[in-house]
Design a protein around this motif. Structure first.
Motif, PDB file in Angstrom:
ATOM      1  N   VAL A 131       0.852  -1.190   0.000  1.00 17.70           N
ATOM      2  CA  VAL A 131       0.000   0.000   0.000  1.00 17.70           C
ATOM      3  C   VAL A 131       0.887   1.239   0.000  1.00 17.70           C
ATOM      4  CG1 VAL A 131      -0.221  -0.105   2.527  1.00 17.70           C
ATOM      5  CG2 VAL A 131      -1.888   1.198   1.199  1.00 17.70           C
ATOM      6  N   ARG A 132       0.574   2.211  -0.869  1.00 20.45           N
ATOM      7  CA  ARG A 132       1.387   3.414  -1.022  1.00 20.45           C
ATOM      8  C   ARG A 132       0.498   4.605  -1.393  1.00 20.45           C
ATOM      9  NH1 ARG A 132       4.215   0.736   1.432  1.00 20.45           N
ATOM     10  NH2 ARG A 132       6.323  -0.032   1.010  1.00 20.45           N
ATOM     11  N   MET A 133       1.083   5.790  -1.328  1.00 24.92           N
ATOM     12  CA  MET A 133       0.395   7.015  -1.723  1.00 24.92           C
ATOM     13  C   MET A 133       0.862   7.422  -3.117  1.00 24.92           C
ATOM     14  SD  MET A 133      -1.736   9.452  -0.544  1.00 24.92           S
ATOM     15  CE  MET A 133      -1.566   9.636   1.239  1.00 24.92           C
ATOM     16  N   SER A 134      -0.079   7.754  -3.986  1.00 27.82           N
ATOM     17  CA  SER A 134       0.286   8.207  -5.327  1.00 27.82           C
ATOM     18  C   SER A 134       0.670   9.682  -5.293  1.00 27.82           C
ATOM     19  CB  SER A 134      -0.881   8.002  -6.291  1.00 27.82           C
ATOM     20  OG  SER A 134      -1.906   8.954  -6.041  1.00 27.82           O
ATOM     21  N   ALA A 135       1.324  10.117  -6.373  1.00 22.62           N
ATOM     22  CA  ALA A 135       1.701  11.529  -6.467  1.00 22.62           C
ATOM     23  C   ALA A 135       0.477  12.432  -6.442  1.00 22.62           C
ATOM     24  CB  ALA A 135       2.516  11.755  -7.742  1.00 22.62           C
ATOM     25  N   ALA A 136      -0.668  11.919  -6.914  1.00 21.44           N
ATOM     26  CA  ALA A 136      -1.904  12.696  -6.940  1.00 21.44           C
ATOM     27  C   ALA A 136      -2.625  12.698  -5.597  1.00 21.44           C
ATOM     28  CB  ALA A 136      -2.828  12.154  -8.026  1.00 21.44           C
ATOM     29  N   GLY A 137      -2.082  11.948  -4.608  1.00 25.24           N
ATOM     30  CA  GLY A 137      -2.664  11.970  -3.280  1.00 25.24           C
ATOM     31  C   GLY A 137      -3.732  10.931  -3.027  1.00 25.24           C
ATOM     32  N   ARG A 138      -3.734   9.867  -3.802  1.00 22.73           N
ATOM     33  CA  ARG A 138      -4.641   8.751  -3.545  1.00 22.73           C
ATOM     34  C   ARG A 138      -3.851   7.573  -2.996  1.00 22.73           C
ATOM     35  NH1 ARG A 138      -6.154  10.417  -8.793  1.00 22.73           N
ATOM     36  NH2 ARG A 138      -8.152  11.503  -8.864  1.00 22.73           N
ATOM     37  N   ILE A 139      -4.528   6.726  -2.228  1.00 20.93           N
ATOM     38  CA  ILE A 139      -3.907   5.496  -1.738  1.00 20.93           C
ATOM     39  C   ILE A 139      -4.105   4.414  -2.787  1.00 20.93           C
ATOM     40  CG2 ILE A 139      -4.017   3.687   0.020  1.00 20.93           C
ATOM     41  CD1 ILE A 139      -4.925   5.867   1.977  1.00 20.93           C
ATOM     42  N   VAL A 140      -3.021   3.785  -3.180  1.00 20.80           N
ATOM     43  CA  VAL A 140      -3.105   2.649  -4.106  1.00 20.80           C
ATOM     44  C   VAL A 140      -2.606   1.415  -3.374  1.00 20.80           C
ATOM     45  CG1 VAL A 140      -2.887   4.035  -6.191  1.00 20.80           C
ATOM     46  CG2 VAL A 140      -0.839   3.166  -5.099  1.00 20.80           C
ATOM     47  N   ALA A 141      -3.182   0.276  -3.694  1.00 23.59           N
ATOM     48  CA  ALA A 141      -2.808  -0.964  -3.021  1.00 23.59           C
ATOM     49  C   ALA A 141      -2.950  -2.129  -3.978  1.00 23.59           C
ATOM     50  CB  ALA A 141      -3.679  -1.192  -1.783  1.00 23.59           C
ATOM     51  N   VAL A 142      -2.090  -3.127  -3.794  1.00 23.39           N
ATOM     52  CA  VAL A 142      -2.250  -4.431  -4.427  1.00 23.39           C
ATOM     53  C   VAL A 142      -2.242  -5.453  -3.295  1.00 23.39           C
ATOM     54  CG1 VAL A 142      -1.280  -6.170  -5.977  1.00 23.39           C
ATOM     55  CG2 VAL A 142      -1.192  -3.744  -6.607  1.00 23.39           C
ATOM     56  N   THR A 143      -3.306  -6.223  -3.171  1.00 23.60           N
ATOM     57  CA  THR A 143      -3.406  -7.187  -2.084  1.00 23.60           C
ATOM     58  C   THR A 143      -2.556  -8.415  -2.373  1.00 23.60           C
ATOM     59  OG1 THR A 143      -5.256  -8.485  -2.969  1.00 23.60           O
ATOM     60  CG2 THR A 143      -5.797  -6.448  -1.774  1.00 23.60           C
ATOM     61  N   MET A 144      -2.416  -9.276  -1.371  1.00 18.01           N
ATOM     62  CA  MET A 144      -1.592 -10.469  -1.553  1.00 18.01           C
ATOM     63  C   MET A 144      -2.179 -11.406  -2.598  1.00 18.01           C
ATOM     64  SD  MET A 144      -2.243 -12.555   2.009  1.00 18.01           S
ATOM     65  CE  MET A 144      -1.235 -13.954   1.525  1.00 18.01           C
ATOM     66  N   PHE A 145      -3.459 -11.235  -2.947  1.00 16.21           N
ATOM     67  CA  PHE A 145      -4.088 -12.085  -3.953  1.00 16.21           C
ATOM     68  C   PHE A 145      -4.357 -11.344  -5.261  1.00 16.21           C
ATOM     69  CE2 PHE A 145      -5.827 -14.250   0.018  1.00 16.21           C
ATOM     70  CZ  PHE A 145      -4.758 -15.132   0.071  1.00 16.21           C
ATOM     71  N   GLY A 146      -3.668 -10.212  -5.474  1.00 18.81           N
ATOM     72  CA  GLY A 146      -3.693  -9.586  -6.782  1.00 18.81           C
ATOM     73  C   GLY A 146      -4.888  -8.711  -7.076  1.00 18.81           C
ATOM     74  N   THR A 147      -5.513  -8.135  -6.069  1.00 20.47           N
ATOM     75  CA  THR A 147      -6.581  -7.166  -6.286  1.00 20.47           C
ATOM     76  C   THR A 147      -6.005  -5.758  -6.171  1.00 20.47           C
ATOM     77  OG1 THR A 147      -8.312  -8.632  -5.475  1.00 20.47           O
ATOM     78  CG2 THR A 147      -8.791  -6.284  -5.465  1.00 20.47           C
ATOM     79  N   PHE A 148      -6.278  -4.932  -7.167  1.00 20.44           N
ATOM     80  CA  PHE A 148      -5.791  -3.548  -7.207  1.00 20.44           C
ATOM     81  C   PHE A 148      -6.887  -2.626  -6.693  1.00 20.44           C
ATOM     82  CE2 PHE A 148      -5.593   0.465  -9.680  1.00 20.44           C
ATOM     83  CZ  PHE A 148      -4.401   0.961  -9.172  1.00 20.44           C
ATOM     84  N   LEU A 149      -6.509  -1.723  -5.774  1.00 17.34           N
ATOM     85  CA  LEU A 149      -7.460  -0.809  -5.162  1.00 17.34           C
ATOM     86  C   LEU A 149      -6.941   0.618  -5.242  1.00 17.34           C
ATOM     87  CD1 LEU A 149      -7.993  -2.837  -1.866  1.00 17.34           C
ATOM     88  CD2 LEU A 149      -9.508  -2.865  -3.849  1.00 17.34           C
TER      89      LEU A 149
END
Length: 649
Positions: A290-308
């Motif tokens: 889980v990380r913060m994008s340059a645009a200020g949104r939280i992006v995440a990839v779960t251990m089972f490959g779901t992108f949020l």
């Protein structure tokens, strides 16, 4: 007759690998990168933009890359093995592999890739010496190998110091701040214990997989404080009231994450007021993913490959996509449910699958246990399957006649508080016994006894002080467990206090040690495999003997109140250069793994007698035997022989 079935694919695990930003692509959209771990099919990487457009990059010859960093917008440097680094062209997908001059070791996250100097830096633990490497990627040549640069085993993350140097965080047993200067290619070390003036024990990366830096260039290290990397000292600053991995800081507010079972909590911390507010929860999320994008949104990839994509202000879920990342993975356990169904568990996915032996159809059954890790021990008792999982040593019960729906089915039925990795198992048809190594950096183990009829669980912590039980066999009378031990901590993460391993008898009711005998000098792991006759058991010792790494067998005498002696001159090499032993359930008969495959041997005579070939495929990597049926694992298939043992039993 041998039957062959294709293994079913399951979701690849995205664990231990930091989600990193690659910066904007040609269209200006920020790109993110994360890789899976798969030693059978090879790792696959997801490169995905903030708006959810993904590319899958496959690396068939590499199991995984826990460290990665961009050289420029089109070039990425990857490392999963300290001995080599990989240059990957994101556009052409061409790659080059370069030797570093270091020995093999699994490198975790934290590698520094510095485009300005054209060099990279990382650390791993080739036992017994933590070792760092630098590499000149601009000129494609190895740099320095820093053997013994610190005592800490595992890397976690890094940060820029603001003066052209970098600090890499390494942990276990202490927290080390390794300051690398790419201009001079030198490394200096500062310990958290030195900064705090007191002993520090740091055995996980759950709060240091990322760091935050304030406007003054000070870096926050949870449980340590604010660190000035220029002055190399602690400075005053606010302290977080919750143990989290703080991964972003903007305008006086920090964002952090923490795992609890299979759920990742994301929270905000107002540095001015100290208030920590829960923002959202991510099922199957990881602190690295889980990380913060340059645009200020939280992006995440779960251990089972779901992108949020998540709104960083209020926690609203803005986007969710499941990515096509199923693969055939390394299978840790097989367990026959009945004549027509087979259950399997795959490495570091914490998932399980079933295979219909009538049709060959497979089904991914989803999560089997809490947290990250994998199922490492299984049992079939009556109509239930029991599974024990790393990293929390939980035992779960699964009813295969009901829908799989964790945490309802399977459900947790035992959980030793000090356990981590289940490594040894036995049962008597009602009682389950298993031994779990203590957590990284800790010697010893915990022994669990679970009654499948009453649901009662009992535990014995460190029944053989400082020793980790690596094998369990119930004796012929059913009154005791015969055990073999290792003197080292899990993954050699702590030095042993003993200079020997043990064979032991353990009371099956109290779980207390009844008797012990030392394994021969040079043994690193002692194991008991099964009964030869009423009071004699086949055992092996793995270690260094006569200046060679060997696996040797011996007969363990358990006839009296005390175990018989185990001497080196009473041992022999396993036949055909064998490396592993599998009990068949038939007294005296064992399957031996060698480079050529698997074979059935009879150990009842003075010398072992080869009875039959089980599998002559050298790619076969595991064998499981249950109720007279042999199951052999190949990279993409399982072979099942229900008849061979009946010819000799």
């Amino acid at each position: 007759m041998v039957r062959r079935f294709a293994l079913p694919p399951a979701q690849d695990p995205f664990v231990n690998t930091p989600l990193i930003s690659l910066g904007p692509g040609d269209d200006g959209a920020e790109r993110f990168w994360i890789t899976s771990w798969n030693s059978v099919s090879g790792t696959q990487a997801i490169m995905i933009t903030e708006d959810g457009r993904e590319e899958i990059h496959r690396f068939d010859d590499h199991p995984g890359f826990y460290s990665a960093g961009p050289e420029d917008a089109a070039t990425l440097w990857l490392c999963g093995d300290l001995a080599k680094v990989v240059r990957h062209d994101l556009r052409s997908r061409e790659r080059q592999v370069f030797a570093t001059g270091a020995p093999y070791a699994l490198m975790f996250g934290g590698m520094v890739v510095d485009p300005l100097s054209g060099k990279l830096f990382g650390l791993a633990f080739p036992p017994p010496t933590p070792t760092a490497i630098s590499f000149d990627f601009r000129n494609g040549r190895a740099g320095s190998v820093f053997a013994g640069v610190c005592d800490e085993h595992y890397s976690a993350s890094h940060f820029a110091n603001g003066d052209g140097t970098f600090t890499l965080l390494a942990f276990n047993p202490d927290l080390a701040l390794l300051r690398w200067d790419p201009a001079t290619d030198t490394v200096t070390r500062t310990l958290a214990s030195e900064l705090l003036g007191r002993p520090v024990r740091w055995t996980d990366r759950m709060t240091i997989s990322a760091t935050i830096t304030d406007d003054d260039g000070h870096v926050y290290l949870p449980e340590v404080g604010w660190y000035d990397p220029i002055g190399q000292r602690l400075v005053p600053g606010p302290e977080a009231g919750r143990r989290m991995n703080w991964f972003a800081l903007r305008d006086g507010k920090a964002w952090g994450s923490a795992m609890a079972g299979e759920m990742l909590t994301v929270a905000t911390w107002d540095l001015a007021t100290g208030v920590i507010t829960e923002l959202c929860r991510i099922p199957d999320g990881t602190v690295q993913g889980v990380r913060m994008s340059a645009a200020g949104r939280i992006v995440a990839v779960t251990m089972f490959g779901t992108f949020l994509v998540i709104d960083a202000a209020d926690g609203s879920l803005l986007q969710s996509r499941h990515l096509p990342t199923d693969s055939i993975g390394h299978v840790d356990c097989l367990r026959r449910i009945d004549a027509d169904r087979l259950l399997g568990t795959t490495f570091i996915t914490q998932r399980f699958w079933s295979l219909d032996l009538r049709t060959g159809a497979g089904e991914d059954l989803g999560r089997a246990a809490p947290g990250g890790g994998e199922v490492l021990q299984t049992w079939k008792i009556k109509n239930k399957v029991y599974l024990a999982a790393y990293t929390g040593a939980e035992l779960v019960e699964y009813d295969p006649d009901r829908a799989a729906r964790f945490p309802e089915n399977p459900r947790v039925v035992a959980q030793p508080s000090s356990g981590m990795r289940p490594v040894a198992a036995a049962d008597d048809g009602r009682l389950i016994f298993y031994s779990s190594n203590h957590h990284y950096g800790e010697l010893g183990c915990v022994l669990t006894r679970y009654d499948t009829e009453t649901g009662l669980a009992t535990y014995a912590d460190d029944p053989l002080p400082g020793q980790a039980i690596r094998s369990l066999v119930i004796n012929s009378a059913g009154t005791a467990l015969l055990a073999g031990t290792a003197m080292e901590a899990d993954c050699q993460s702590a030095p042993p206090t003993d200079d020997h391993c043990l064979f032991a008898t353990i009371d099956s009711v109290t779980l207390g040690a009844v008797s012990t005998t030392r394994a021969p000098a040079g043994t690193l792991a002692a194991r008991v495999h099964g009964v030869i006759d009423t009071e004699r058991y086949l055992a092996t010792i793995t270690g260094r003997f006569d200046d060679l790494d060997q696996v040797r067998w011996l007969i363990l005498d358990a006839a009296g109140d005390e175990l018989g002696p185990a001497t080196l001159d009473a041992t022999s090499l396993l036949p055909e250069g064998g490396s592993a032993v599998v009990a068949t359930g038939i007294a005296g008969l064992f399957v031996i793994k060698s480079r050529a495959g698997f074979a059935l041997w009879d150990f009842r005579a003075a010398e072992p007698v080869r009875l039959a070939t089980v599998c002559d495929d050298p790619s076969a990597y595991a064998c499981q035997i249950q109720d007279g049926s042999i199951h052999v694992l190949l990279p993409d298939a399982v072979l099942i022989d229900d008849d061979l043992l009946a010819r000799f039993g």
